[in-house]
Design a protein around this motif. Structure first.
Motif, mmCIF file in Angstrom:
data_model
loop_
_atom_site.group_PDB
_atom_site.id
_atom_site.type_symbol
_atom_site.label_atom_id
_atom_site.label_comp_id
_atom_site.label_asym_id
_atom_site.label_seq_id
_atom_site.Cartn_x
_atom_site.Cartn_y
_atom_site.Cartn_z
ATOM 1 N N ARG A 112 0.823 -1.212 0.000
ATOM 2 C CA ARG A 112 0.000 0.000 0.000
ATOM 3 C C ARG A 112 0.856 1.259 0.000
ATOM 4 O O ARG A 112 0.572 2.221 -0.716
ATOM 5 N N ARG A 113 1.913 1.257 0.800
ATOM 6 C CA ARG A 113 2.772 2.431 0.928
ATOM 7 C C ARG A 113 3.444 2.778 -0.408
ATOM 8 O O ARG A 113 3.456 3.930 -0.835
ATOM 9 N N PHE A 114 3.998 1.763 -1.064
ATOM 10 C CA PHE A 114 4.724 2.034 -2.301
ATOM 11 C C PHE A 114 3.785 2.275 -3.482
ATOM 12 O O PHE A 114 4.133 3.047 -4.389
ATOM 13 N N ALA A 115 2.624 1.663 -3.480
ATOM 14 C CA ALA A 115 1.636 1.979 -4.517
ATOM 15 C C ALA A 115 1.183 3.421 -4.372
ATOM 16 O O ALA A 115 0.996 4.142 -5.372
ATOM 17 N N SER A 116 1.010 3.876 -3.136
ATOM 18 C CA SER A 116 0.636 5.276 -2.902
ATOM 19 C C SER A 116 1.704 6.215 -3.426
ATOM 20 O O SER A 116 1.416 7.206 -4.110
ATOM 21 N N LEU A 117 2.978 5.916 -3.108
ATOM 22 C CA LEU A 117 4.072 6.756 -3.568
ATOM 23 C C LEU A 117 4.149 6.775 -5.097
ATOM 24 O O LEU A 117 4.427 7.815 -5.698
ATOM 25 N N ASP A 118 3.866 5.646 -5.724
ATOM 26 C CA ASP A 118 3.903 5.600 -7.185
ATOM 27 C C ASP A 118 2.843 6.514 -7.795
ATOM 28 O O ASP A 118 3.096 7.222 -8.767
ATOM 29 N N HIS A 119 1.651 6.518 -7.200
ATOM 30 C CA HIS A 119 0.603 7.419 -7.689
ATOM 31 C C HIS A 119 0.928 8.879 -7.386
ATOM 32 O O HIS A 119 0.779 9.755 -8.255
ATOM 33 N N LEU A 120 1.375 9.160 -6.176
ATOM 34 C CA LEU A 120 1.675 10.547 -5.800
ATOM 35 C C LEU A 120 2.769 11.154 -6.675
ATOM 36 O O LEU A 120 2.751 12.350 -6.976
ATOM 37 N N GLY A 197 0.413 -18.911 2.661
ATOM 38 C CA GLY A 197 1.726 -19.500 2.503
ATOM 39 C C GLY A 197 2.366 -19.836 3.833
ATOM 40 O O GLY A 197 1.719 -19.802 4.887
ATOM 41 N N GLU A 198 3.648 -20.149 3.789
ATOM 42 C CA GLU A 198 4.364 -20.536 4.994
ATOM 43 C C GLU A 198 4.451 -19.388 5.992
ATOM 44 O O GLU A 198 4.383 -19.596 7.207
ATOM 45 N N HIS A 199 4.604 -18.155 5.485
ATOM 46 C CA HIS A 199 4.840 -17.009 6.369
ATOM 47 C C HIS A 199 3.665 -16.034 6.439
ATOM 48 O O HIS A 199 3.542 -15.295 7.417
ATOM 49 N N PHE A 200 2.814 -16.019 5.416
ATOM 50 C CA PHE A 200 1.773 -14.991 5.343
ATOM 51 C C PHE A 200 0.436 -15.568 4.893
ATOM 52 O O PHE A 200 0.383 -16.499 4.086
ATOM 53 N N SER A 201 -0.599 -14.960 5.417
ATOM 54 C CA SER A 201 -1.963 -15.214 4.959
ATOM 55 C C SER A 201 -2.578 -13.855 4.660
ATOM 56 O O SER A 201 -2.816 -13.052 5.575
ATOM 57 N N VAL A 202 -2.821 -13.575 3.388
ATOM 58 C CA VAL A 202 -3.255 -12.244 2.957
ATOM 59 C C VAL A 202 -4.411 -12.398 1.978
ATOM 60 O O VAL A 202 -4.246 -12.961 0.892
ATOM 61 N N ARG A 203 -5.562 -11.875 2.357
ATOM 62 C CA ARG A 203 -6.724 -12.005 1.483
ATOM 63 C C ARG A 203 -6.638 -11.069 0.288
ATOM 64 O O ARG A 203 -6.776 -11.453 -0.848
ATOM 65 N N GLY A 204 -6.446 -9.752 0.548
ATOM 66 C CA GLY A 204 -6.534 -8.770 -0.517
ATOM 67 C C GLY A 204 -8.001 -8.480 -0.825
ATOM 68 O O GLY A 204 -8.905 -8.982 -0.151
ATOM 69 N N PRO A 205 -8.281 -7.691 -1.825
ATOM 70 C CA PRO A 205 -7.339 -7.009 -2.714
ATOM 71 C C PRO A 205 -6.735 -5.772 -2.054
ATOM 72 O O PRO A 205 -7.210 -5.342 -0.998
ATOM 73 N N LEU A 206 -5.723 -5.225 -2.687
ATOM 74 C CA LEU A 206 -5.150 -3.967 -2.220
ATOM 75 C C LEU A 206 -6.152 -2.856 -2.469
ATOM 76 O O LEU A 206 -6.808 -2.811 -3.505
ATOM 77 N N ASN A 207 -6.262 -1.927 -1.518
ATOM 78 C CA ASN A 207 -7.235 -0.839 -1.676
ATOM 79 C C ASN A 207 -6.628 0.377 -2.366
ATOM 80 O O ASN A 207 -6.902 1.526 -2.018
ATOM 81 N N ILE A 208 -5.766 0.110 -3.352
ATOM 82 C CA ILE A 208 -5.179 1.137 -4.212
ATOM 83 C C ILE A 208 -5.100 0.557 -5.621
ATOM 84 O O ILE A 208 -4.754 -0.617 -5.793
ATOM 85 N N THR A 209 -5.402 1.355 -6.614
ATOM 86 C CA THR A 209 -5.359 0.882 -7.989
ATOM 87 C C THR A 209 -3.922 0.626 -8.433
ATOM 88 O O THR A 209 -2.968 1.102 -7.817
ATOM 89 N N ARG A 210 -3.788 -0.123 -9.514
ATOM 90 C CA ARG A 210 -2.464 -0.417 -10.067
ATOM 91 C C ARG A 210 -1.782 0.885 -10.472
ATOM 92 O O ARG A 210 -2.398 1.782 -11.030
#
Length: 454
Positions: A112-120, A197-210
């Motif tokens: 989320r942080r880096f997707a935000s920076l990419d848009h900004l 996975g072995e280390h993470f369980s992440v549903r998603g989706p990300l709340n930022i567009t591509r």
């Protein structure tokens, strides 16, 4: 075209350089100084500024070293993505790369942080993937000791995969914003990751567009076996450590040779070694300045700094005796730096003093010194001989060293046709000659920026 990046440290890239009378004073958390550094680099048409980072104050076990403050200790620095978000409003073209750890963070928040920076920044973001080099950072995250290398890299591989999956949560035409039909988005153009996975369980989706780049540019730095595999599988750029051209050529060949098994083209990975540049109008002036910087390092600090860099206590050795043979055991942290220093000292027959004088002023191994033509000659040789795709330029003293590079070396590189005169693209990927990755869930007609309703 050669790539150039720089780490904009207001205390300078050399240990003790902040003590020089011409250096900036009172630079702690000074946003105006950081803006000025970014704008100097952009004036020089640099591809990006690169913020190295850690999650703790280093040297707590050594008060004298803590008081001296090496540029890598960072006792008082901005959180990097927060700072780069501010710098994105004061620059137009230069890329903005920040560090985030896969060992002590969570994939969703990093994505989320880096997707935000990419848009900004309109497509100028990059993520430097680290597994955390300083073992003491673990104590700030409810650990009693640093996670071992094998576990850190296994977690990192999964972490990066999850982040990239989250960045691909939405097709570029998902947000249709159809007023007549009352449909703001098309749910069929959304992908729910549901990663387990072995280390993470992440549903998603990300709340930022591509983002405009599809994915922010991904950097890695590790040169252990696990680090090389992570780079070959997932990185766009490798921040490399190499003492000489031969070592850099070997690293480049090794990395590119690993990429085919991951279905990647060798040219889609950029090798960017760090290089300290000491340049002046004459070679004599550059050499005098380099030695002046060395005098700003107290010998006790130099030896102890080198001891930490090689994970070997050198305080009891004769300063003018030979640098000792290091054992072969891998250590947590900058093992690639440790090995490279030991190799350089052994092959060149350096003493302990000569080794710290070589390594500590620049906090690394590769240094280009001389007048603009001599520095450009050295850079061109590395680039033309396949040792690298560009350089992470370390400016020893701020602001003089960065201004000198921009005013003296950049025009010489441009004259030789090695470096741009103007930015070629609106995005960091475009300027570095990197492709926009296809959306793994919506691969057709989906190459980055969200498209509005016609």
């Amino acid at each position: 075209m050669m790539s150039l990046l720089t780490i904009p440290s207001p205390v300078g890239g050399a240990v003790g350089a902040w003590r020089h009378p011409d250096a900036w004073q009172n630079t702690v958390l000074d946003l105006k100084r950081m803006i000025e550094l970014a704008q100097i680099a952009e004036r020089g048409k640099f591809d990006a500024i690169f913020l190295a980072d850690g999650n703790g104050v280093r040297q707590l076990d050594d008060p004298e070293m803590l008081a001296a403050t090496s540029p890598s200790d960072r006792p008082a620095v901005f959180e990097p993505t927060t700072l780069l978000s501010a710098l994105s409003m004061c620059t137009e073209h230069i890329g903005l790369v920040a560090t985030a750890t896969t060992t002590y963070e969570e994939p969703y928040l990093v994505a989320r942080r880096f997707a935000s920076l990419d848009h900004l920044s309109a497509g100028r973001a990059g993520w430097n993937v680290v597994t955390t080099s300083d073992p003491q950072d673990a104590l700030n995250f409810s650990y009693v000791e640093h996670v071992d290398r094998t576990k850190r890299y296994a977690r990192a591989v999964e972490f990066v995969d999850v982040v990239k999956g989250l960045w691909d949560s939405w097709a570029s035409d998902a947000f249709i914003q159809d007023r007549e039909m009352g449909r703001f988005l098309d749910p069929a153009r959304m992908h729910v990751l549901n990663h387990k996975g072995e280390h993470f369980s992440v549903r998603g989706p990300l709340n930022i567009t591509r983002g405009p780049q599809g994915h922010p540019v991904v950097f890695t730095a590790g040169q252990s076996e696990a680090g090389l595999e992570l780079a070959a599988k997932s990185a766009d750029c490798v921040f490399a450590i190499a003492a000489d051209q031969k070592q850099a050529q070997s690293l480049s060949s090794d990395l590119r040779g690993r990429m085919a098994k991951y279905g990647r083209a060798a040219e889609h990975l950029k090798i960017i070694p760090s290089a300290t540049v000491v340049v002046a109008t004459t070679a004599e002036e550059a050499e005098a300045f380099y030695h002046e910087l060395s005098t700003l390092i107290p010998p006790a600090v130099g030896v102890r700094y080198l001891s930490k860099a090689v994970a070997h206590d050198l305080t009891g050795y004769d300063l003018d005796g030979p640098f000792p043979e290091l054992d072969k055991t891998e250590v947590l942290g900058f093992n690639s730096m440790r090995v490279a220093i030991g190799t350089m000292a052994r092959e060149q027959g350096l003493t302990v003093r000569q080794t710290y004088e070589r390594v500590v002023p620049a906090r690394g191994l590769l240094t280009f010194r001389g007048d603009p033509v001599q520095v450009a000659d050295q850079m061109e040789s590395w680039y033309a001989n396949g040792a690298c795709d560009g350089f992470m330029v370390s400016a020893p003293m701020i602001p003089r060293s960065l201004n000198n590079f921009v005013d003296l070396v950049v025009p010489e590189l441009q004259r030789r046709g090695l470096f741009r005169r103007e930015y070629e693209s609106e995005t960091l990927r475009g300027n570095m000659g990197l492709p926009i990755p296809a959306n793994q869930f919506f691969p057709k007609n989906d190459s980055g920026r969200m498209r509005p309703l016609a």
